[in-house]
Design a protein around this motif. Structure first.
Motif, PDB file in Angstrom:
ATOM      1  N   UNK A  47       1.300  -4.016  -5.013  1.00 27.63           N
ATOM      2  CA  UNK A  47       1.999  -3.454  -3.874  1.00 27.63           C
ATOM      3  C   UNK A  47       1.132  -3.548  -2.625  1.00 27.63           C
ATOM      4  N   UNK A  48       1.777  -3.458  -1.476  1.00 30.39           N
ATOM      5  CA  UNK A  48       1.051  -3.559  -0.209  1.00 30.39           C
ATOM      6  C   UNK A  48       0.610  -2.205   0.307  1.00 30.39           C
ATOM      7  N   UNK A  49       1.193  -1.143  -0.214  1.00 37.43           N
ATOM      8  CA  UNK A  49       0.861   0.197   0.263  1.00 37.43           C
ATOM      9  C   UNK A  49       2.059   1.112   0.114  1.00 37.43           C
ATOM     10  N   UNK A  50       1.893   2.412   0.417  1.00 43.43           N
ATOM     11  CA  UNK A  50       2.945   3.395   0.161  1.00 43.43           C
ATOM     12  C   UNK A  50       4.296   3.078   0.791  1.00 43.43           C
ATOM     13  N   UNK A  51       4.321   2.685   2.063  1.00 46.92           N
ATOM     14  CA  UNK A  51       5.603   2.441   2.729  1.00 46.92           C
ATOM     15  C   UNK A  51       6.343   1.274   2.089  1.00 46.92           C
ATOM     16  N   UNK A  52       5.665   0.157   1.934  1.00 45.56           N
ATOM     17  CA  UNK A  52       6.304  -1.015   1.323  1.00 45.56           C
ATOM     18  C   UNK A  52       6.783  -0.717  -0.084  1.00 45.56           C
ATOM     19  N   UNK A  53       6.001   0.057  -0.838  1.00 44.76           N
ATOM     20  CA  UNK A  53       6.376   0.332  -2.230  1.00 44.76           C
ATOM     21  C   UNK A  53       7.587   1.244  -2.311  1.00 44.76           C
ATOM     22  N   UNK A  54       7.678   2.236  -1.435  1.00 41.27           N
ATOM     23  CA  UNK A  54       8.878   3.067  -1.420  1.00 41.27           C
ATOM     24  C   UNK A  54      10.093   2.248  -1.004  1.00 41.27           C
ATOM     25  N   UNK A  55       9.899   1.311  -0.101  1.00 38.95           N
ATOM     26  CA  UNK A  55      11.011   0.454   0.333  1.00 38.95           C
ATOM     27  C   UNK A  55      11.474  -0.441  -0.814  1.00 38.95           C
TER      28      UNK A  55
END
Length: 314
Positions: A47-55
């Motif tokens: 994953x790229x980070x929290x925002x991208x993963x939630x998206x």
């Protein structure tokens, strides 16, 4: 369900490993790129980070070392939360803070699950750990298939915050048991009783416990590496003391435990292994609390099985 997993340390690395091993679609992220690489090699995607993963994911699991770390990650994820998205918090954290963060997730029409684990890193490694889940029933039923890959016994405890409250209570009890076992083993050694015999006597008695069957072995082998550090102990027993203070309960043992652990940290380091507390008594007495035939590390010898929901008593 596509799952994001943030936090690949002692516990999170093992929980995410169970998801990957059982064929789930998992994205992983950690501040340590080496930990990410290990999971990608096992079959996860990065994953790229929290925002991208939630998206990108249906549910994002966090397993982080402090309430502050969890809060920071949730605030990064919030802009991507929408209907159908789920945040699963598997850290040991403050009940009030998880309620606050869950409220922010709910404001964006997402759902949150308060979901700490209990039972030791060796059981997290085999999917046999126990899991508490605090959330509404429909959300619980949606995430239960995921949880049963990570844990053997799953208990739905009701509202958000209840699971974290129960978890700090169990860690308080485990710490009290560790400290009393250190004293018991040392007194038996000083009294001339064989420590291998002492271990078996406790194991078959009313004094037995999960902590004895695990940590006593590592104390006696000299390993003293239970994969759980004193700073994490202090966080958990401190949270339990805060619960007591907020509820107006005048505890007597809890403040002494905090004082003892503070002394242990001063002697051996803030992040020393928790079972090194035995060394305080070794130093005080000149005794060595060791016995032959005990393992250097804990291995879960239960076969891995799909988990199940534990029926609660009413």
């Amino acid at each position: 369900m596509k799952i994001g997993f943030i936090g690949l340390g002692n516990v999170g690395g093992k929980l995410s490993g169970s998801l990957i091993r059982n064929g789930e679609d998992v994205q992983v992220f950690d501040l340590d790129p080496d930990l990410i690489d290990l999971k990608v090699a096992a079959g996860a995607t990065q994953g790229e980070g929290p925002a991208q993963m939630m998206r990108a994911c249906d549910a994002v699991i966090t397993c982080l070392p402090s309430p502050a770390a969890s809060a920071a990650v949730v605030h990064e994820m919030l802009p991507e939360v929408r209907a159908g998205k789920i945040w699963i918090e598997m850290s040991t954290t403050d009940a009030a803070d998880i309620k606050r963060l869950a409220g922010l997730v709910a404001e964006r029409d997402g759902r949150a699950v308060d979901c700490p684990v209990s039972g030791g890193c060796h059981r997290a490694d085999t999917g046999n750990i126990s899991i508490y889940a605090g959330c509404d029933r429909p959300t619980f039923e949606r995430v239960l298939p995921v949880l049963t890959h990570m844990g053997r016994r799953i208990l739905h405890v009701g509202d958000i915050g209840t699971a974290s409250t129960l978890k700090v209570m169990t860690n308080y009890l485990a710490t009290a048991n560790l400290l009393t076992l250190c004293e018991a083993l040392t007194v038996m050694k000083a009294s001339g009783v064989d420590l291998g015999l002492t271990y078996e006597a406790i194991a078959m008695s009313s004094g037995n416990s999960f902590v004895h069957e695990t940590e006593s072995q590592l104390i006696l082998s000299g390993s003293r590496d239970v994969n759980f550090t004193m700073d994490l102990i202090q966080k958990d027993i401190g949270l339990f003391q805060k619960l007591a203070d907020d509820a107006g309960v005048p505890l007597e043992i809890s403040p002494l435990m905090i004082q003892m652990m503070t002394d242990g940290q001063a002697r051996y380091g803030l992040r020393a292994q928790s079972d090194r507390m035995i060394e305080r008594l070794e130093e005080a007495t000149g005794l060595r609390i060791l016995a032959d035939g005990f393992p250097q590390e804990l291995v879960d010898d239960e076969p891995e099985e799909r988990g199940y929901e534990v029926a609660r008593r009413h």
